[in-house]
Structure formats: C-alpha cells, structure tokens
Design an enzyme around this catalytic site. Structure first.
Site, PDB file in Angstrom:
ATOM      1  CG  HIS A 126       0.036   1.992  -9.409  1.00 44.29           C
ATOM      2  ND1 HIS A 126      -0.187   1.631  -8.100  1.00 44.29           N
ATOM      3  CD2 HIS A 126      -1.095   2.649  -9.812  1.00 44.29           C
ATOM      4  CE1 HIS A 126      -1.388   2.048  -7.723  1.00 44.29           C
ATOM      5  NE2 HIS A 126      -1.954   2.676  -8.742  1.00 44.29           N
ATOM      6  NE  ARG A 141      -7.948   0.044   4.829  1.00 45.15           N
ATOM      7  CZ  ARG A 141      -7.762   1.336   5.080  1.00 45.15           C
ATOM      8  NH1 ARG A 141      -7.984   1.800   6.298  1.00 45.15           N
ATOM      9  NH2 ARG A 141      -7.373   2.155   4.133  1.00 45.15           N
ATOM     10  CG  LEU A 168      10.687 -16.638  -3.763  1.00 42.12           C
ATOM     11  CD1 LEU A 168      10.589 -16.700  -2.230  1.00 42.12           C
ATOM     12  CD2 LEU A 168      11.202 -15.259  -4.183  1.00 42.12           C
ATOM     13  NE  ARG A 189      -4.389   6.612  -7.299  1.00 37.25           N
ATOM     14  CZ  ARG A 189      -4.288   6.322  -6.000  1.00 37.25           C
ATOM     15  NH1 ARG A 189      -4.113   7.288  -5.125  1.00 37.25           N
ATOM     16  NH2 ARG A 189      -4.382   5.083  -5.595  1.00 37.25           N
ATOM     17  CB  SER A 223      -7.498  -4.549   2.297  1.00 36.13           C
ATOM     18  OG  SER A 223      -7.293  -3.333   2.960  1.00 36.13           O
ATOM     19  CG  ASP A 239      -2.030   0.971   1.162  1.00 29.53           C
ATOM     20  OD1 ASP A 239      -2.321   1.457   0.053  1.00 29.53           O
ATOM     21  OD2 ASP A 239      -2.624   1.272   2.215  1.00 29.53           O
ATOM     22  N   GLY A 240       0.351   2.291  -0.615  1.00 27.81           N
ATOM     23  CA  GLY A 240       1.026   3.595  -0.541  1.00 27.81           C
ATOM     24  C   GLY A 240       1.553   4.125  -1.861  1.00 27.81           C
TER      25      GLY A 240
HETATM   26  C1  FPP Z   1      -2.078   0.046  -3.269  1.00 29.22           C
HETATM   27  O1  FPP Z   1      -1.581   1.360  -3.189  1.00 29.22           O
HETATM   28  C2  FPP Z   1      -1.452  -0.632  -4.379  1.00 29.22           C
HETATM   29  C3  FPP Z   1      -2.117  -1.180  -5.423  1.00 29.22           C
HETATM   30  C4  FPP Z   1      -3.585  -1.132  -5.546  1.00 29.22           C
HETATM   31  C5  FPP Z   1      -1.401  -1.799  -6.545  1.00 29.22           C
HETATM   32  C6  FPP Z   1      -0.178  -2.584  -6.202  1.00 29.22           C
HETATM   33  C7  FPP Z   1       0.653  -2.686  -7.430  1.00 29.22           C
HETATM   34  C8  FPP Z   1       1.998  -2.610  -7.472  1.00 29.22           C
HETATM   35  C9  FPP Z   1       2.848  -2.560  -6.281  1.00 29.22           C
HETATM   36  C10 FPP Z   1       2.730  -2.551  -8.760  1.00 29.22           C
HETATM   37  C11 FPP Z   1       2.660  -3.708  -9.649  1.00 29.22           C
HETATM   38  C12 FPP Z   1       2.687  -5.045  -9.010  1.00 29.22           C
HETATM   39  C13 FPP Z   1       3.437  -6.085  -9.458  1.00 29.22           C
HETATM   40  C14 FPP Z   1       3.292  -7.428  -8.854  1.00 29.22           C
HETATM   41  C15 FPP Z   1       4.389  -5.926 -10.547  1.00 29.22           C
HETATM   42  P1  FPP Z   1      -2.585   2.573  -3.436  1.00 29.22           P
HETATM   43  O2  FPP Z   1      -2.552   2.909  -4.867  1.00 29.22           O
HETATM   44  O3  FPP Z   1      -3.930   2.221  -2.893  1.00 29.22           O
HETATM   45  O4  FPP Z   1      -1.892   3.673  -2.576  1.00 29.22           O
HETATM   46  P2  FPP Z   1      -2.594   4.825  -1.734  1.00 29.22           P
HETATM   47  O5  FPP Z   1      -3.244   4.149  -0.550  1.00 29.22           O
HETATM   48  O6  FPP Z   1      -1.445   5.660  -1.327  1.00 29.22           O
HETATM   49  O7  FPP Z   1      -3.569   5.520  -2.625  1.00 29.22           O
END
Ligand code: FPP
Length: 248
Positions: A35, A189, A129, A31, A191, A18-19
C-alpha cells in the site's frame, strides 16, 4: 475564466488501484508495504494526468467492503491515507489540483475526517485537475442514497439523477460520466465502483500491479481509449456511412 470546469474536452478517468497486496507478497513484504508503494504510484499518476488531457481523476482507495480486511491492514491504510493528505496538500495547491473525498465519512476516525476537510478547503481553488479519492465508497450505496433524495412525484431524468448523485458525493463540480475506467492488477471486474457513472466508460485492464503503475502505463491506457470508437448505442462512423449510402 472557464465557464465549466473541468472543461468538457478533458477526460474523466477513474482507476481501480489493484495489486498492492500481491506486489508486496511476491517480495516477501507485508501487505502494508504494497500500500505504501501504491501511494507513490498515486503521486505519479496525479502528476502525469494533466499532460495526458485528464481533467478528473477518481481513485478507488478504500471500498466499503474493505472493512472486512484484517484490522492491522485497515489501520495501515487509514494511516497512509491521512499521511498522504497531509504531505501532499502543498503539492496539490502548487500544481492547481483540487482534492475531494467521495464516500461515507461517518465510519472514519475524527482525525481522518478533520484532515479530509482541511485538504478539501485548502485545495478548493485548484482548477487544473479534479482529484477525487473514493474512501469507504460503495457505488450501490451511493446510488441508493441519491435515489432517496429524488422528489416524490417529480419525473426524474438521467441528467437530474447525474446531478443529484454527484451532489450527494461531494461539493466538487458535477463531472458526469466516466470516459475511461482503468483497473490494474490483472483482474477484470468493477468491484462496486462508480457503477452509474461508468454506464458508457471504456474499460482498460492492465496486468501491472498497482505499485508498478507509472506515467507510461497511464499514457498507454489513454492512447488505448483514443483508439476506441465510442458509439453510445448509436452507429459507428463506418456503419453510419453504409446506412446512409443504402438509404440514398
Ligand atoms: C487494492 O489492492 C488496493 C487497495 C484496497 C488500497 C488502495 C490504496 C492505495 C493505492 C494506497 C493509498 C491511496 C492513496 C489515495 C494515497 P489489494 O490490496 O487488494 O491487492 P491484492 O489484490 O494484490 O491483494
């Protein structure tokens, strides 16, 4: 050859990454840039996992509720996931990592489904792994689907359900309960992530935004895990000693 893989003494770790959004917004970036930086953090933790004693790593990449996000963000994430699978296959094979995807596939594009099948086949021989990427994943939905597979009239045990649930998620080895669940980004949390499998997981929350997550942060979460005493509802070492001294 190992009789079970991943070996039972290797850790089963799951991460809620998250984040990304906040990391990007704070830098005045879209955003999707968060990612992309998050995907680099994924590479770092996969590389670091084996030396930290991790045998299985499950990463929450896209929840079934994430479809509610703006379409541009959903597309950016799906594009990124496909690019990641394509670009990382060679590295996975070289490092002995096996990759499987857990979650629904019927709502993914045909191109992404094809990419997933390709990387799963290409890495199926990996035995160092076990990497599971959760995509269009909901723990509650996966539990409901697995429950529907239970034979009527058969006395189901926790162990049977463990197996049925794992088999309904992927072809990867049955990994059992999560030892350590890490969530980055400061929120505390679950989620809808691995609710059954986390029954006795140790939870570690990190304030780092996911794109800043690195080997040292993973190491410190694993060290925190090793400091905890897991009791699984029983008594801890001290309480057990006191109880037996009292009995004697
Ligand atoms: C939550 O942060 C993150 C996600 C919904 C996407 C997770 C994806 C990645 C880490 C990148 C791609 C993954 C792989 C396996 C290559 P958020 O966007 O909800 O952050 P925020 O809470 O700060 O809005």
């Amino acid at each position: 050859m190992q009789s079970t893989w991943p070996a039972r003494d290797l850790l089963n770790v799951a991460i809620i990454m998250d984040g990304n959004g906040r990391w990007a917004t704070r830098r005045g970036l879209p955003r999707s840039a968060g990612h992309r930086a998050g995907a680099d953090a994924v590479r770092r933790v996969i590389e670091a996992a084996p030396e930290l004693g991790i045998g299985t790593l499950t990463l929450f990449a896209f929840s079934s509720d994430n479809w509610r996000r703006p379409i541009e963000e959903v597309h950016a994430l799906m594009w990124l996931l496909r690019a990641f699978l394509r670009s990382e296959t060679k590295r996975f094979i070289e490092s002995g990592a096996r990759l499987t995807v857990i979650g629904r596939r019927d709502r993914l594009t045909a191109r992404l489904r094809t990419e997933i099948r390709r990387v799963e086949r290409a890495t199926a021989g990996g035995n160092k792994l076990n990497v599971r990427v959760a995509l269009d994943y909901s723990a509650r939905e996966s539990i409901v689907r697995a429950a529907a597979r239970l034979q009527p009239g058969v006395d189901a045990s926790v162990e049977t359900f463990d197996r049925i649930l794992a088999e309904s998620l992927s072809d990867a080895p049955v990994t059992g309960g999560i030892d350590l669940l890490i969530r980055s980004g400061g929120e505390k949390r679950l989620s809808d992530f691995l609710l059954w499998e986390c029954a006795y997981a140790e939870l570690v929350f990190s304030d780092r935004m996911w794109p800043d997550f690195d080997r040292d942060e993973l190491r410190s979460a694993v060290e925190e895990f090793h400091r905890r005493e897991r009791r699984f509802g029983g008594l801890g070492v001290e309480a057990a000693a006191a109880a037996s001294a009292g009995a004697g």
